[in-house]
Design a protein around this motif. Structure first.
Motif, PDB file in Angstrom:
ATOM      1  N   TRP A 176       0.813  -1.221   0.000  1.00  0.00           N
ATOM      2  CA  TRP A 176       0.000   0.000   0.000  1.00  0.00           C
ATOM      3  C   TRP A 176       0.847   1.273   0.000  1.00  0.00           C
ATOM      4  O   TRP A 176       0.640   2.146  -0.848  1.00  0.00           O
ATOM      5  CB  TRP A 176      -0.965   0.008   1.183  1.00  0.00           C
ATOM      6  CG  TRP A 176      -2.138  -0.902   1.059  1.00  0.00           C
ATOM      7  CD1 TRP A 176      -2.528  -1.885   1.918  1.00  0.00           C
ATOM      8  CD2 TRP A 176      -3.113  -0.916   0.010  1.00  0.00           C
ATOM      9  NE1 TRP A 176      -3.661  -2.521   1.477  1.00  0.00           N
ATOM     10  CE2 TRP A 176      -4.047  -1.946   0.308  1.00  0.00           C
ATOM     11  CE3 TRP A 176      -3.287  -0.164  -1.152  1.00  0.00           C
ATOM     12  CZ2 TRP A 176      -5.125  -2.230  -0.516  1.00  0.00           C
ATOM     13  CZ3 TRP A 176      -4.377  -0.450  -1.972  1.00  0.00           C
ATOM     14  CH2 TRP A 176      -5.270  -1.465  -1.659  1.00  0.00           C
ATOM     15  N   PRO A 177       1.811   1.444   0.929  1.00  0.00           N
ATOM     16  CA  PRO A 177       2.592   2.686   0.900  1.00  0.00           C
ATOM     17  C   PRO A 177       3.421   2.836  -0.372  1.00  0.00           C
ATOM     18  O   PRO A 177       3.647   3.968  -0.837  1.00  0.00           O
ATOM     19  CB  PRO A 177       3.495   2.570   2.140  1.00  0.00           C
ATOM     20  CG  PRO A 177       3.468   1.152   2.535  1.00  0.00           C
ATOM     21  CD  PRO A 177       2.157   0.609   2.092  1.00  0.00           C
TER      22      PRO A 177
ATOM     23  N   PHE B  14       3.601   4.343   5.253  1.00  0.00           N
ATOM     24  CA  PHE B  14       3.730   3.017   5.860  1.00  0.00           C
ATOM     25  C   PHE B  14       3.229   3.023   7.302  1.00  0.00           C
ATOM     26  O   PHE B  14       2.522   2.107   7.735  1.00  0.00           O
ATOM     27  CB  PHE B  14       5.198   2.565   5.811  1.00  0.00           C
ATOM     28  CG  PHE B  14       5.475   1.325   6.621  1.00  0.00           C
ATOM     29  CD1 PHE B  14       5.171   0.066   6.116  1.00  0.00           C
ATOM     30  CD2 PHE B  14       6.037   1.418   7.882  1.00  0.00           C
ATOM     31  CE1 PHE B  14       5.421  -1.077   6.864  1.00  0.00           C
ATOM     32  CE2 PHE B  14       6.287   0.278   8.641  1.00  0.00           C
ATOM     33  CZ  PHE B  14       5.981  -0.976   8.131  1.00  0.00           C
ATOM     34  N   PHE B  15       3.581   4.063   8.059  1.00  0.00           N
ATOM     35  CA  PHE B  15       3.133   4.172   9.449  1.00  0.00           C
ATOM     36  C   PHE B  15       1.613   4.212   9.521  1.00  0.00           C
ATOM     37  O   PHE B  15       0.999   3.541  10.376  1.00  0.00           O
ATOM     38  CB  PHE B  15       3.732   5.422  10.096  1.00  0.00           C
ATOM     39  CG  PHE B  15       3.262   5.657  11.502  1.00  0.00           C
ATOM     40  CD1 PHE B  15       3.758   4.895  12.554  1.00  0.00           C
ATOM     41  CD2 PHE B  15       2.326   6.643  11.789  1.00  0.00           C
ATOM     42  CE1 PHE B  15       3.322   5.109  13.860  1.00  0.00           C
ATOM     43  CE2 PHE B  15       1.882   6.865  13.083  1.00  0.00           C
ATOM     44  CZ  PHE B  15       2.386   6.093  14.122  1.00  0.00           C
ATOM     45  N   ALA B  16       0.980   4.974   8.630  1.00  0.00           N
ATOM     46  CA  ALA B  16      -0.485   5.081   8.633  1.00  0.00           C
ATOM     47  C   ALA B  16      -1.140   3.740   8.304  1.00  0.00           C
ATOM     48  O   ALA B  16      -2.127   3.342   8.945  1.00  0.00           O
ATOM     49  CB  ALA B  16      -0.935   6.145   7.634  1.00  0.00           C
ATOM     50  N   VAL B  17      -0.608   3.028   7.314  1.00  0.00           N
ATOM     51  CA  VAL B  17      -1.163   1.725   6.941  1.00  0.00           C
ATOM     52  C   VAL B  17      -0.972   0.723   8.078  1.00  0.00           C
ATOM     53  O   VAL B  17      -1.910   0.000   8.460  1.00  0.00           O
ATOM     54  CB  VAL B  17      -0.487   1.198   5.658  1.00  0.00           C
ATOM     55  CG1 VAL B  17      -0.937  -0.235   5.373  1.00  0.00           C
ATOM     56  CG2 VAL B  17      -0.813   2.101   4.470  1.00  0.00           C
ATOM     57  N   ALA B  18       0.241   0.682   8.629  1.00  0.00           N
ATOM     58  CA  ALA B  18       0.537  -0.275   9.704  1.00  0.00           C
ATOM     59  C   ALA B  18      -0.316  -0.005  10.936  1.00  0.00           C
ATOM     60  O   ALA B  18      -0.792  -0.945  11.590  1.00  0.00           O
ATOM     61  CB  ALA B  18       2.019  -0.212  10.058  1.00  0.00           C
ATOM     62  N   LEU B  19      -0.541   1.270  11.259  1.00  0.00           N
ATOM     63  CA  LEU B  19      -1.368   1.603  12.417  1.00  0.00           C
ATOM     64  C   LEU B  19      -2.816   1.181  12.180  1.00  0.00           C
ATOM     65  O   LEU B  19      -3.486   0.696  13.103  1.00  0.00           O
ATOM     66  CB  LEU B  19      -1.287   3.098  12.713  1.00  0.00           C
ATOM     67  CG  LEU B  19      -2.010   3.548  13.991  1.00  0.00           C
ATOM     68  CD1 LEU B  19      -1.388   2.885  15.217  1.00  0.00           C
ATOM     69  CD2 LEU B  19      -1.960   5.078  14.132  1.00  0.00           C
TER      70      LEU B  19
END
Length: 323
Positions: free
Chosen positions: A75-76, A100-105
Motif C-alpha cells: 500500500w505505501p 507506511f506508518f499510517a497503513v501499519a497503524l
C-alpha cells in the motif's frame, strides 16, 4: 475500527508528521506526506467494495489480504508512486515511511477488535481478533476529534498529537488489563470453561461473552467483573448425514465457518419439502437474538436452493433475503 475512526486518526497522524524536520521544511513533502497518510489510513479497507458482490465474499475476504503483511508494504509503495507523479519534488523516503506508518497503524488497531484481521497472512489465514476494543470506540473517536479541534484553533500539532497518542497508548493498556480481568471473571463463573470470546461494546465496562466447556456453549454478559449468564446450549456433534454435508459446502456457510470460532447449528423441516440448516454465531447476542447467522435451504434432491449469511435482526428480514 470503523471508517470514521480511521479517518480522524489519519488527520491526527498528519499533525504528528510535522515532528519530522524533512516534512516541516518542505511544502511539497508536507503536502505529499499528508495526502499519503490520509490515503494510507483508509487503503486497507478498500476491500469493503466486496460487499457490492455479496455478503459471503465480503465476510470471507474483508480484512484479509488487504490487511496482510505484504499489503502493509505494498500500500505505501503504490500510494507513494502515485503521489510522486503529482508532487515530484517530495522526499520519497519520508513520504513512504509516513504512509507506511499510517497503513501499519490501521492494521494494528483493527487487530484489537472482535472482528479482527488476517494480519499474519501469508503465514497463516487465522483471524487475529483480540476482542479488546469495540469496532467503534467513542472514547478513541472523541479524543481524536478533540485533538483535531485543538489543532484547528492554532495549537502546535506535534505537541497536541503527541499528547493524544500518549493518552491512547495508556487507554489501550487499561482496556487490555480490563479484558484480562473480565476473562478471569468468566473463568471463575463458568465451570470447566475452555475457550472464551469477549466482544467489547461501546460501553466501557460492558462485554458480550461466549465460551465453551467440554460439554456446553455459554453466552453471558459482563459488566466489569460481574458476569450474568444468559444462555446455555449443549454441544452437539456435527451431523454426518449427507444433507448437512451438502449444506456446509454452500458458499455462504463456508464463509461463515471461515470466520466464526463459536457457533451452534439447527436443522429443521420447512414448507415446500425443504430442510433448513442454520449456523448461529454466539458472540453477538443482542435483544435476545443472535443476529449473525448463515442459512441454507436444501431440497429433497440434496440441492441448496436458497442461502444467505450476514446480520439479520428479524425472521421477516431473513425470509426476504432468502427470497
Amino acid at each position: 475500527m470503523d471508517t470514521g475512526t480511521h479517518l480522524v486518526m489519519g488527520i491526527t497522524i498528519s499533525g504528528l508528521t510535522f515532528a519530522d524536520p524533512t516534512v516541516a521544511a518542505s511544502t511539497a513533502t508536507a503536502t505529499a506526506v499528508i495526502a499519503g497518510v490520509m490515503l494510507g489510513s483508509q487503503a486497507p479497507d478498500i476491500d469493503t467494495v466486496l460487499k457490492l458482490r455479496n455478503n459471503a465474499v465480503y465476510i470471507r475476504h474483508h480484512r484479509g489480504i488487504t490487511h496482510s503483511i505484504p499489503a502493509v508494504f505494498i500500500w505505501p509503495t503504490l500510494i507513494t508512486l502515485v503521489l510522486l507523479l503529482l508532487l515530484p519534488d517530495a522526499n520519497v523516503l519520508h513520504l513512504w515511511l509516513w504512509t507506511f506508518f499510517a497503513v501499519a497503524l490501521h492494521v494494528f488497531v483493527d487487530i484489537f477488535n472482535a472482528y479482527g484481521t488476517q494480519a499474519l497472512r501469508p503465514f497463516t489465514k487465522k483471524w487475529i481478533a483480540l476482542g479488546i476494543i469495540n469496532t467503534f470506540d467513542p472514547i478513541i473517536f472523541g479524543l481524536n476529534v478533540i485533538a483535531i479541534m485543538i489543532w484547528a484553533f492554532g495549537a502546535d500539532p506535534v505537541i497536541t498529537m503527541s499528547i493524544l497518542y500518549g493518552t491512547l497508548v495508556i487507554y489501550y493498556i487499561i482496556r487490555t488489563w480490563l479484558h484480562h480481568a473480565v476473562k478471569q471473571a468468566v473463568q471463575n463463573t463458568i465451570p470447566d470453561v475452555k475457550d472464551i470470546y469477549l466482544s467489547p461494546t461501546r460501553y466501557f465496562f460492558q462485554y458480550r461473552v461466549a465460551a465453551n466447556s467440554d460439554t456446553h456453549h455459554y453466552v453471558a454478559r459482563a459488566y466489569g467483573r460481574s458476569i450474568t449468564l444468559l444462555d446455555k446450549f449443549k454441544i452437539e456433534p456435527l451431523p454426518e448425514e449427507e444433507l448437512f454435508e451438502v449444506a456446509i459446502q454452500d458458499e455462504n456457510l463456508r464463509s461463515f465457518l471461515s470466520f466464526s470460532p463459536i457457533y451452534r447449528f439447527e436443522i429443521r423441516k420447512i414448507k415446500n419439502n425443504l430442510t433448513e440448516v442454520r449456523l448461529i454465531d454466539l458472540r453477538y447476542r443482542s435483544n435476545n437474538r443472535y443476529p449473525f447467522v448463515a442459512v441454507a435451504q436444501v431440497d429433497e434432491h440434496l440441492k441448496v436452493v436458497n442461502s444467505y449469511t450476514g446480520w439479520i435482526f428479524s425472521e421477516e428480514k431473513l425470509r426476504s433475503k432468502l427470497g
